[in-house]
Design an enzyme around this catalytic site. Structure first.
Site, PDB file in Angstrom:
ATOM      1  N   ASP A  85      -8.531 -26.529 -20.942  1.00  0.00           N
ATOM      2  CA  ASP A  85      -8.742 -28.100 -21.410  1.00  0.00           C
ATOM      3  C   ASP A  85      -9.895 -28.134 -22.158  1.00  0.00           C
ATOM      4  O   ASP A  85     -10.364 -27.652 -23.131  1.00  0.00           O
ATOM      5  CB  ASP A  85      -9.256 -28.326 -20.300  1.00  0.00           C
ATOM      6  CG  ASP A  85     -10.395 -28.487 -19.361  1.00  0.00           C
ATOM      7  OD1 ASP A  85     -10.982 -26.956 -19.751  1.00  0.00           O
ATOM      8  OD2 ASP A  85     -11.344 -29.576 -19.450  1.00  0.00           O
ATOM      9  N   GLU A 180     -12.385 -27.266 -17.108  1.00  0.00           N
ATOM     10  CA  GLU A 180     -14.025 -26.786 -17.541  1.00  0.00           C
ATOM     11  C   GLU A 180     -14.455 -28.015 -18.024  1.00  0.00           C
ATOM     12  O   GLU A 180     -15.704 -28.186 -17.861  1.00  0.00           O
ATOM     13  CB  GLU A 180     -14.159 -25.808 -18.445  1.00  0.00           C
ATOM     14  CG  GLU A 180     -15.636 -25.011 -18.471  1.00  0.00           C
ATOM     15  CD  GLU A 180     -16.210 -25.588 -19.623  1.00  0.00           C
ATOM     16  OE1 GLU A 180     -17.637 -25.430 -20.043  1.00  0.00           O
ATOM     17  OE2 GLU A 180     -15.885 -26.286 -20.410  1.00  0.00           O
TER      18      GLU A 180
END
Length: 415
Positions: A85, A180
């Site tokens: 991400d 994350e």
């Protein structure tokens, strides 16, 4: 060993950053955005195509894969991890990566917004990159080097190892995580399925950085309940939760205990979100310190501010909720010194001088370390994170690839 190798890290990186994988810290789903799986599906295809037979994308968006051991030695299973991400702080839609070959050392003007200029005077590390090949975004988005540089480095290292079976190593586990950036990257991780003894995140900055220390982190949510009434008849009745929340934020120290006034190992209290109406308002804070015990001190100070403000609003009430986020991974890594020692050795073999550094933030490795997988952080070259000025050196990414390959050799040799 790498003299005649045609690195694939750059072409992989350019491919990956064009896939929008921005996560959403306000989402209750996991992964927080479905589009993170778009990159996961591509990585799955590439892993299978290169011969990784057990590659898997699970329902939560995790990629698990194995490069089997090719040695008779009993070697610990090592995991290499990066996150897919990108940050919600800056758009990740329609990223247009640009290669600036043989960077000349001057300002880099980004074409989609000429007001976006990456200046060496503001980015000291960029001053060291003269003559290297720099990748930036176009000025309208972030680049996504955080952490697609790490993803690309792991993928290229896997490709190299599968093409060079003469390099002896133990079993290698590959892990790519979603979310994350929201702090939830390992929330749904199946540690039994991962089945590794030690790990390394590839999510660091300048070449040679080896990070074994992060913040310890909590989140605090203050919820204020005011008294709502029509403003035309509000005299001596209305209590605005918005105003109470604003006073709490305004009472924070102006010259300390904040991200913009601290550095090195100094902690902070940081309001990251405020929302509400007259009857109810919420303030979200992140609390950070390298000394875990100091978190309670910061939280007590913040609570005292809240209580002091409430004295002026006797009809208002408030709640103070603390949520643990992650802890300083050094508390675990100090018990396993070989994990960092071997990484430093691998860097030297790659011609890179190790730089022991701290992270004023956290990585998946912070939580993984406390979940039983001691996991320091290794450089990828990603710089100016979460911004339109994000950049990465191709040569830095290549050195990250080499470090991974040498690192699995070190573990095999010393087992």
């Amino acid at each position: 060993m790498f003299t005649n190798y045609k690195y694939t890290v750059t072409e992989r990186f350019l491919r990956y950053v064009q896939i929008d994988t921005q996560s959403d810290p306000l989402s209750a789903t996991f992964p927080s955005t479905a589009k993170q799986k778009d990159l996961g599906r591509l990585l799955l295809q590439e892993l299978l195509a290169m011969g990784v037979t057990d590659a898997e994308l699970d329902e939560h968006g995790y990629i698990y894969a194995t490069i089997p051991a090719n040695t008779d030695k009993k070697v610990p299973v090592i995991c290499f991890c990066s996150h897919m991400d990108t940050s919600s702080d800056c758009s990740g839609t329609n990223v247009k990566p640009i290669i600036h070959p043989k960077y000349d050392g001057g300002d880099i003007i980004l074409p989609d917004d000429p007001l976006q200029v990456i200046r060496p005077a503001e980015h000291p590390y960029l001053q060291l990159k003269k003559g290297e090949d720099i990748i930036t975004a176009s000025g309208a988005t972030l680049l996504g080097a955080d952490d697609k540089a790490g993803v690309a480095a792991i993928m290229d290292a896997a490709h190299f190892l599968l093409q060079h079976p003469e390099i002896k190593h133990g079993a290698i586990r590959i892990l790519f995580t979603p979310d994350e950036e929201t702090g939830r990257g390992v929330e749904k991780l199946d540690m039994q399925k991962l089945n590794a003894q030690y790990g390394y995140t590839l999510d660091g900055g300048e070449r040679g950085s080896l990070e074994d220390e992060t913040f310890s982190a909590d989140a605090v949510k203050i919820t204020i309940h005011g008294v709502g009434i029509h403003p035309g008849t509000a005299k001596d009745k209305l209590v605005s939760a918005i105003k109470v929340a604003s006073e709490i934020v305004a009472a924070l120290p102006p010259n300390g205990l904040s991200p913009e006034t601290t550095e090195n190992r100094q902690g902070f209290i940081h309001p990251v979100r405020i929302q509400g109406v007259v009857e109810k308002a919420e303030i979200d804070f992140i609390i950070r310190d390298f000394v875990t015990a100091e978190l309670a001190s910061h939280e007590a100070f913040l609570r005292s501010i809240m209580e002091s403000v409430l004295i002026s609003y006797p009809q208002a009430t408030a709640t103070f909720q603390v949520t643990e986020q992650y802890r300083n991974m050094k508390e675990v890594l100090d018990q396993h010194p070989q994990v960092c020692e071997y990484a430093a050795d691998a860097m030297r073999r790659a011609g890179v001088e190790p730089l022991k550094m701290i992270i004023r933030g956290g990585t998946d490795g912070s939580r993984l370390s406390f979940m039983g997988l001691p996991c320091p952080n290794i450089f990828t070259g990603e710089m100016a994170l979460h911004s339109k000025h994000e950049y990465v050196s191709i040569q830095d990414m290549q050195k990250a690839v080499e470090t991974i390959v040498y690192l699995v050799q070190v573990w095999e040799e010393r087992s």
